[in-house]
Motif scaffolding. Structure first.
Motif, PDB file in Angstrom:
ATOM      1  N   THR A 103       0.819  -1.203   0.000  1.00 38.77           N
ATOM      2  CA  THR A 103       0.000   0.000   0.000  1.00 38.77           C
ATOM      3  C   THR A 103       0.856   1.257   0.000  1.00 38.77           C
ATOM      4  O   THR A 103       0.545   2.241  -0.679  1.00 38.77           O
ATOM      5  CB  THR A 103      -0.941   0.002   1.215  1.00 38.77           C
ATOM      6  N   ALA A 104       1.936   1.237   0.761  1.00 37.24           N
ATOM      7  CA  ALA A 104       2.818   2.405   0.809  1.00 37.24           C
ATOM      8  C   ALA A 104       3.371   2.733  -0.568  1.00 37.24           C
ATOM      9  O   ALA A 104       3.547   3.909  -0.920  1.00 37.24           O
ATOM     10  CB  ALA A 104       3.957   2.164   1.792  1.00 37.24           C
TER      11      ALA A 104
ATOM     12  N   HIS B  63       0.043   5.302   6.312  1.00 42.19           N
ATOM     13  CA  HIS B  63       1.013   5.244   5.228  1.00 42.19           C
ATOM     14  C   HIS B  63       1.579   6.620   4.886  1.00 42.19           C
ATOM     15  O   HIS B  63       2.112   6.828   3.799  1.00 42.19           O
ATOM     16  CB  HIS B  63       0.386   4.593   3.996  1.00 42.19           C
TER      17      HIS B  63
END
Length: 278
Positions: A178-179, A239
């Protein structure tokens, strides 16, 4: 980049229409009133906006079905249309309910993919602009993503895209992180600079000392903040850097909004000529 840098990133001056939305959201929305144009001019004079600019803004907003004219004798009052109420309610929710920091992300992404022929280049440009405004970032050619489940009907409405667009919701799975999606699709440094510009303007012992009163400060504050959060894709907090400037910026906004409200309301009561249309 260090997000705690004290660089003096100045925000661009607010346009009269942006200030007008703030004024209407604070002093007209939910009150069932219309406001005399002359008193709107008086308020905006405090913000350095000319009478000509105010009248032009009111006329444009009436033409766009955002304002209704009500005549009483020689006076013209402006009230909200249902369309304007929807726009202003969306802004109110974005300011007071959604906020600037996404701490409740459920791990889903909305994906919009499209492929348009060169003959529809103008439509492609319009779609990209609408997606950016709605909080989407370009992940790769023709594929845009936004955190959470987005209702994109309004984004796509009137563009006549047919089979040229696909909308899905999805989650990231290994090896996708996701980052990495956040880093690839969104300009984190630019978003941070916007919040730093807000803090440079407002996170001071005495913001805007040249403003004539708290009514002017209130409207400028609300305008700056709404413009800021409307440009924020509302990325998941886990994030983003731990010292993400939106956190401090939101604290500053809420504190100053509460501080200005009583005095601003008192000034407004003495200035505004209101009508309850029937």
């Amino acid at each position: 980049m260090t997000f705690g840098d004290e660089d003096d990133h100045r925000a661009p001056p607010a346009r009269p229409q942006s200030l007008m939305f703030s004024f209407l959201g604070v002093y007209v929305l939910g009150r069932g009133v219309a406001v005399y144009s002359g008193s709107i001019i008086d308020v905006f004079a405090r913000l350095g906006v000319s009478e000509e600019a105010v009248r032009s803004t009111l006329a444009r907003m009436a033409k766009r079905n955002l304002l209704l004219r009500h005549r009483r004798g020689r006076k013209v009052y402006f009230g909200l249309t249902p369309h304007a109420v929807n726009v202003l309610e969306d802004g109110r929710r974005r300011i007071w309910e959604t906020g600037a920091v996404n701490r409740a992300w459920d791990g889903t992404w909305t994906l919009v993919g499209f492929s348009l022929p060169d003959s529809r280049r103008s439509t492609r440009h319009d779609l990209r602009s609408r997606l950016i405004w709605a909080g989407f970032g370009l992940l790769q050619s023709g594929l845009w993503i936004a955190p959470g489940t987005k209702d994109v009907i309004g984004v796509l409405d009137s563009l006549d895209l047919g089979d040229h667009v696909t909308v899905l919701t999805a989650r990231a799975f290994k090896p996708t992180e996701t980052a990495d999606l956040v880093r690839k699709a969104f300009d984190i440094e630019q978003i941070a600079r916007r919040y730093q510009a807000f803090l440079a303007q407002w996170d001071t012992p005495r913001p805007l000392p040249s403003a004539p009163d708290d009514l002017a400060r209130q409207l400028l504050l609300h305008t700056d903040w709404l413009q800021l959060v409307r440009q924020d894709p509302y990325l998941p907090a886990e994030h983003l850097p731990r010292n993400w400037p939106a956190i401090r910026a939101e604290q500053v906004f809420r504190s100053l909004a509460g501080e200005y409200e009583p005095s601003a309301a008192e000034v407004a009561e003495g200035v505004l000529d209101l009508l309850s249309p029937r």
